[in-house]
Design a protein around this motif. Structure first.
Motif, PDB file in Angstrom:
ATOM      1  N   LEU A 179       0.833  -1.202   0.000  1.00 41.85           N
ATOM      2  CA  LEU A 179       0.000   0.000   0.000  1.00 41.85           C
ATOM      3  C   LEU A 179       0.871   1.256   0.000  1.00 41.85           C
ATOM      4  O   LEU A 179       0.606   2.204  -0.748  1.00 41.85           O
ATOM      5  CB  LEU A 179      -0.932  -0.015   1.211  1.00 41.85           C
TER       6      LEU A 179
ATOM      7  N   LEU B 131      -9.073   2.499  -1.025  1.00 42.26           N
ATOM      8  CA  LEU B 131      -8.659   1.138  -0.692  1.00 42.26           C
ATOM      9  C   LEU B 131      -9.902   0.276  -0.618  1.00 42.26           C
ATOM     10  O   LEU B 131     -10.853   0.613   0.079  1.00 42.26           O
ATOM     11  CB  LEU B 131      -7.914   1.123   0.650  1.00 42.26           C
TER      12      LEU B 131
ATOM     13  N   VAL C  69      -5.899  -0.843  -4.367  1.00 42.87           N
ATOM     14  CA  VAL C  69      -5.942   0.591  -4.090  1.00 42.87           C
ATOM     15  C   VAL C  69      -5.936   1.302  -5.437  1.00 42.87           C
ATOM     16  O   VAL C  69      -5.222   0.916  -6.363  1.00 42.87           O
ATOM     17  CB  VAL C  69      -4.757   1.056  -3.211  1.00 42.87           C
TER      18      VAL C  69
END
Length: 457
Positions: A137, A150, A203
């Motif tokens: 991430l 996300l 994401v």
């Protein structure tokens, strides 16, 4: 008589609707992976030749369980309407040599695979990265532009969706999304076949929608869904559903059939949906494709599912266009002739309009209600002034019983914190939209206030 094994799990159209339409076409054997809603339990046993609820130990190999049960009852078709069982049923159909979504079903379930496939085909979608670790991430945030969204790769109902506006929010969002997915699994809202699915995320950059460029009046959301089916590998669009604006982060509040787009706009949306579905290589299944609408005619694919839309999308289509999609899919899987629409049906062909509203404890601006409330549909039906000719009902199997406390809306939990699902039929889609706006504004006023002892119970 032909025999159908219906695999039931949470999500999808109401089980009562699905069972009655399936039983009209074939002998139904029900494999219940989730508890039957109490309001349909009696009818399920009446409509089905058998109802089996497997023990937990039998579910470790879900495909083998489905295959074994299908062979035991001599099923001529196996189907599900639940997002969480789509892949397992597709794989079981492959093993049995029966019609189904095919071995590409996972592409319409795992958002990572879906987006990679669309990227390979050059289709319009938000920039994204697959995420399986917190480090992934942080790495993705270094190349994508904030704000970011996300989302869990195998979720539904906007569960575990979180908006990330700065690098400082990355770690908190990651841990909260994983926490929500674990909570959802406990509630039965989780992928049933892929054990590690809870740890898969995507994401992506947040694209800017513009409903005003597509709709003639305010109040519509900036995305639509194309409802359809794939038959023998050919995509058949059925109609478009419109939306009210989502509740932050992107929780759906209401779906309305039909969507009031011009013919040219509808044609362009359907063309993109066709490209999206064709790219995935599905074979025989329902489809539900969500598309974000932007300025100057821009569009972005959100997702495609290898099943019909959830909530009341299927009953709405039957009410408005007279198409029994459940029965049509059963016939398709059984090899019977089915006359799918040659092109997507339009508002001009609709018989009125219908919509379903998810009751969340937020007002029209997305702000939380100031007081905790008790769900009480009789009060809603009596006190909320709707348009002449509009009819409002509650979908009992998707709603809290009257007298229970409405949950506090949790943005990360999405639809997991809904209190009820209401169905409204009206003369046209504009009226459904206006009545829903009235309903959303009125709910915190007409519902009884919860007492402290009721909240703490």
């Amino acid at each position: 008589m032909s025999k159908v094994l219906l695999v039931h799990a949470k999500g999808g159209p109401p089980l009562g609707h699905v069972l009655s339409r399936t039983a009209a076409r074939a002998e139904v054997h029900l494999l219940a992976l989730s508890a039957l809603p109490p309001v349909v339990a009696d009818s399920a046993h009446r409509l089905c030749a058998s109802v089996v609820t497997p023990a937990e130990a039998q579910r470790s190999d879900l495909v083998s369980l489905i295959v074994s049960r299908a062979r035991a009852v001599g099923a001529d078709a196996v189907l599900t309407f639940s997002e969480y069982a789509v892949v397992a049923v597709a794989e079981a159909c492959e093993a049995l040599g029966l019609a189904g979504a095919g071995d590409a079903a996972a592409l319409a379930r795992d958002k990572r695979l879906m987006r990679r496939t669309w990227r390979e085909h050059g289709l319009s979608q938000p920039e994204f990265r697959a995420v399986t670790r917190e480090a992934d991430l942080h790495e993705a945030a270094g190349v994508l532009s904030f704000p970011l969204l996300l989302k869990a790769a195998w979720s539904a109902g906007s569960t575990a969706h979180q908006i990330i506006r700065s690098p400082q929010e990355l770690s908190g969002a990651w841990h909260r999304s994983r926490e929500v997915m674990a909570e959802s699994a406990q509630l039965g809202y989780a992928e049933l076949h892929v054990a590690e699915a809870q740890g898969h995320f995507v994401v992506e950059e947040i694209v800017t929608g513009t409903a005003s460029d597509w709709f003639d009046e305010p109040g519509w959301g900036d995305y639509v869904s194309v409802e359809g089916a794939v038959a023998d590998g050919t995509f058949h669009p059925v109609c478009l559903s419109g939306r009210m604006p989502t509740v932050e982060p992107f929780t759906e509040r209401a779906g309305i059939t039909p969507a009031l787009l011009s013919q040219d706009a509808q044609d362009r949306v359907v063309a993109l949906a066709r490209q999206a579905v064709d790219a995935l290589g599905l074979r025989d299944c329902g489809t539900h494709t969500e598309i974000k609408l932007g300025a100057d005619g821009r569009m972005w694919l959100i997702e495609t599912a290898a099943r019909f839309g959830g909530a009341m999308t299927v009953p709405q289509i039957e009410d408005v266009f007279g198409l029994d999609l459940v029965g049509m899919l059963v016939d398709q899987l059984l090899g019977r002739p089915v006359h799918w629409p040659e092109q997507a049906l339009t508002p001009a062909q609709a018989r009125g309009a219908a919509g379903s509203l998810v009751v969340l404890a937020v007002d029209g601006d997305g702000e939380a209600w100031r007081e905790r409330k008790i769900w009480d549909f009789p009060s809603v039906a009596k006190e909320v002034p709707l348009s002449r000719g509009s009819e409002l009902s509650v979908v009992a199997e998707s709603s809290l019983p009257d007298g229970q406390v409405v949950p506090v809306y949790d943005p990360a939990g999405g639809a997991n914190t809904m209190a009820a699902l209401c169905l409204l039929s009206a003369t046209d889609a504009r009226t459904v939209l206006r009545d829903f706006e009235t309903l959303v504004d009125a709910l915190p006023r007409v519902l009884p206030v919860a007492q402290p002892e009721e909240v703490s119970a």
